[in-house]
Design a protein around this motif. Structure first.
Motif, short mmCIF file in Angstrom:
data_model
loop_
_atom_site.label_atom_id
_atom_site.label_comp_id
_atom_site.label_asym_id
_atom_site.label_seq_id
_atom_site.Cartn_x
_atom_site.Cartn_y
_atom_site.Cartn_z
N ARG A 158 0.84 -1.20 0.00
CA ARG A 158 0.00 0.00 0.00
C ARG A 158 0.87 1.25 0.00
O ARG A 158 1.92 1.30 0.66
CB ARG A 158 -0.91 0.02 1.23
CG ARG A 158 -1.99 -1.06 1.23
CD ARG A 158 -2.88 -0.94 2.45
NE ARG A 158 -2.12 -1.16 3.69
CZ ARG A 158 -2.57 -0.83 4.90
NH1 ARG A 158 -3.76 -0.25 5.04
NH2 ARG A 158 -1.84 -1.06 5.96
N ARG A 160 0.41 5.57 0.45
CA ARG A 160 -0.49 6.66 0.83
C ARG A 160 -0.02 7.94 0.14
O ARG A 160 1.13 8.34 0.27
CB ARG A 160 -0.51 6.86 2.34
CG ARG A 160 -1.47 7.99 2.78
CD ARG A 160 -1.86 7.87 4.25
NE ARG A 160 -0.69 7.76 5.11
CZ ARG A 160 -0.62 6.97 6.18
NH1 ARG A 160 -1.65 6.21 6.50
NH2 ARG A 160 0.46 6.93 6.93
N SER A 164 -6.20 12.77 -1.81
CA SER A 164 -7.25 11.76 -1.62
C SER A 164 -8.30 11.77 -2.73
O SER A 164 -9.19 10.93 -2.75
CB SER A 164 -7.94 11.97 -0.27
OG SER A 164 -8.53 13.26 -0.19
N ARG A 186 -8.25 5.49 -8.13
CA ARG A 186 -9.02 5.83 -6.94
C ARG A 186 -8.35 5.23 -5.70
O ARG A 186 -7.77 4.15 -5.75
CB ARG A 186 -10.46 5.34 -7.06
CG ARG A 186 -11.23 6.07 -8.16
CD ARG A 186 -12.68 5.68 -8.21
NE ARG A 186 -13.41 6.49 -9.17
CZ ARG A 186 -13.97 7.66 -8.89
NH1 ARG A 186 -13.88 8.14 -7.67
NH2 ARG A 186 -14.62 8.33 -9.81
N THR A 187 -8.45 5.95 -4.61
CA THR A 187 -7.82 5.52 -3.37
C THR A 187 -8.86 5.49 -2.25
O THR A 187 -9.97 6.01 -2.39
CB THR A 187 -6.69 6.49 -2.97
OG1 THR A 187 -7.26 7.78 -2.67
CG2 THR A 187 -5.67 6.63 -4.10
N ASP A 188 -8.48 4.90 -1.15
CA ASP A 188 -9.29 4.91 0.06
C ASP A 188 -8.70 5.96 1.00
O ASP A 188 -7.73 5.70 1.71
CB ASP A 188 -9.29 3.54 0.72
CG ASP A 188 -10.14 3.48 1.99
OD1 ASP A 188 -10.82 4.49 2.29
OD2 ASP A 188 -10.10 2.44 2.68
N VAL A 191 -5.10 6.18 0.29
CA VAL A 191 -4.34 4.93 0.35
C VAL A 191 -4.67 4.08 -0.87
O VAL A 191 -5.84 3.81 -1.16
CB VAL A 191 -4.65 4.15 1.64
CG1 VAL A 191 -3.93 2.79 1.63
CG2 VAL A 191 -4.23 4.95 2.86
N TRP A 192 -3.62 3.69 -1.58
CA TRP A 192 -3.76 2.90 -2.80
C TRP A 192 -3.10 1.54 -2.59
O TRP A 192 -1.92 1.45 -2.25
CB TRP A 192 -3.11 3.63 -3.97
CG TRP A 192 -3.14 2.88 -5.28
CD1 TRP A 192 -4.23 2.56 -6.02
CD2 TRP A 192 -2.01 2.37 -5.99
NE1 TRP A 192 -3.86 1.89 -7.15
CE2 TRP A 192 -2.49 1.76 -7.17
CE3 TRP A 192 -0.62 2.39 -5.75
CZ2 TRP A 192 -1.64 1.15 -8.10
CZ3 TRP A 192 0.22 1.78 -6.68
CH2 TRP A 192 -0.29 1.17 -7.84
N SER A 193 -3.86 0.47 -2.81
CA SER A 193 -3.34 -0.89 -2.69
C SER A 193 -2.88 -1.37 -4.06
O SER A 193 -3.57 -1.16 -5.06
CB SER A 193 -4.42 -1.84 -2.15
OG SER A 193 -4.83 -1.43 -0.85
#
Length: 289
Positions: A158, A160, A164, A186-188, A191-193
């Motif tokens: 992950r 960050r 955002s 798109r991230t959370d 945070v991008w996995s």
């Protein structure tokens, strides 16, 4: 090989390519990828005088063709050590008969590595000693070990971002950028996995300074490595399909060619211009922990 050290970090840099080859903390833990050729045999090459690939492998200056391989020649040349202290080292590369065949400009390129607490400052300094304007791109390509990965595991990690909102990336065509095609990453909450298939379309390339701070997170969400940059472009890469246990976070002053581009070097997207006697300087910062 040169070493700089303080109470928190020990860093090693090779004369060849002025390439960063090791970043360890006070406990001896290594954070930089160790160039296993099974996956990728480099650590942190310097990209100059181009970033990425050229359309059809050539660029043009005053109508003349100059073939040049991906990311330019600096990463494959020996630099000269010009200054050394306990916490700072400076390497330089100058034009030569060899470089003039590939890049028809006189130049001075200096790369310095400087420690400050748990930070490593990487500084590029390009000078134009020529009697005419020169054009160039420059970038970094540091590769970091992905935390909490065990031997043989699929790639997973992950990052960050300090943004955002959905981030626009280029899509690629024959290793170059298709500026007519983009997709949103798109991230959370920033945070991008990622996994190995995140790079099936090659590196993720972002422009317009959309991201300036990137954190590599461990399983608990703690930042293990942070890269800060003011560069207009950023690349994120790991070799697709290999489950390589590293991720590259790449600050770029320039990008790979746009597909179909057949213009002059001076007209490349995100190319930098230096008038006679002028200079360019910028840095990015790697923070450990």
């Amino acid at each position: 090989m040169e070493q700089i050290k303080n109470s928190q970090l020990t860093v090693e840099i090779a004369d060849h390519g002025a390439e960063l080859v090791s970043v360890k903390d006070a406990q001896g833990k290594e954070y930089l990828w160790q160039a296993d050729p099974k996956y990728w045999g480099r650590h942190s090459p310097i990209l100059f005088p181009i970033v990425g690939s050229l359309w059809n492998g050539v660029y043009h200056v005053c109508g003349k063709d100059y073939p040049l391989s991906r990311h330019g020649f600096a990463r494959d040349m020996d630099f000269h050590l010009i200054a050394k202290g306990d916490e700072q080292v400076v390497f330089a590369l100058h034009d030569s008969a060899e470089t003039l065949k590939k890049y028809p400009f006189h130049f001075n390129l200096a790369v310095s590595y400087r420690l400050k607490d748990n930070e490593l400052h990487v500084v590029w300094h390009v000078e134009n000693p020529d009697d005419k304007t020169i054009w160039f791109q420059v970038g970094g390509h540091p590769a970091f070990r992905v935390p909490d990965m065990k031997q043989g595991e699929p790639l997973h990690g992950r990052l960050r971002f300090d943004n955002s909102e959905p981030i626009r990336r280029f899509l690629a065509e024959q290793g170059c950028l298709d500026r007519s095609r983009h997709e949103e990453v798109r991230t959370d909450k920033g945070v991008w996995s990622f996994d190995t298939h995140s790079f099936d379309n090659d590196a993720l390339v972002f422009d317009h300074s959309q991201i300036r701070r990137i954190e590599l997170l461990d399983a608990k969400g703690k930042a293990v490595v942070t890269v800060q940059t003011k560069a207009p472009a950023l690349g994120i890469w790991s070799p697709s399909g290999k489950d390589a246990p590293f991720i590259c976070i790449e600050p770029w002053y320039g990008v790979t060619d746009v597909d179909g581009f057949d213009g002059e070097l001076r007209d490349k997207y995100l190319v930098n211009q230096l008038l006679p006697g002028s200079s360019f300087m910028s840095e990015y910062v790697i923070t450990i922990g």
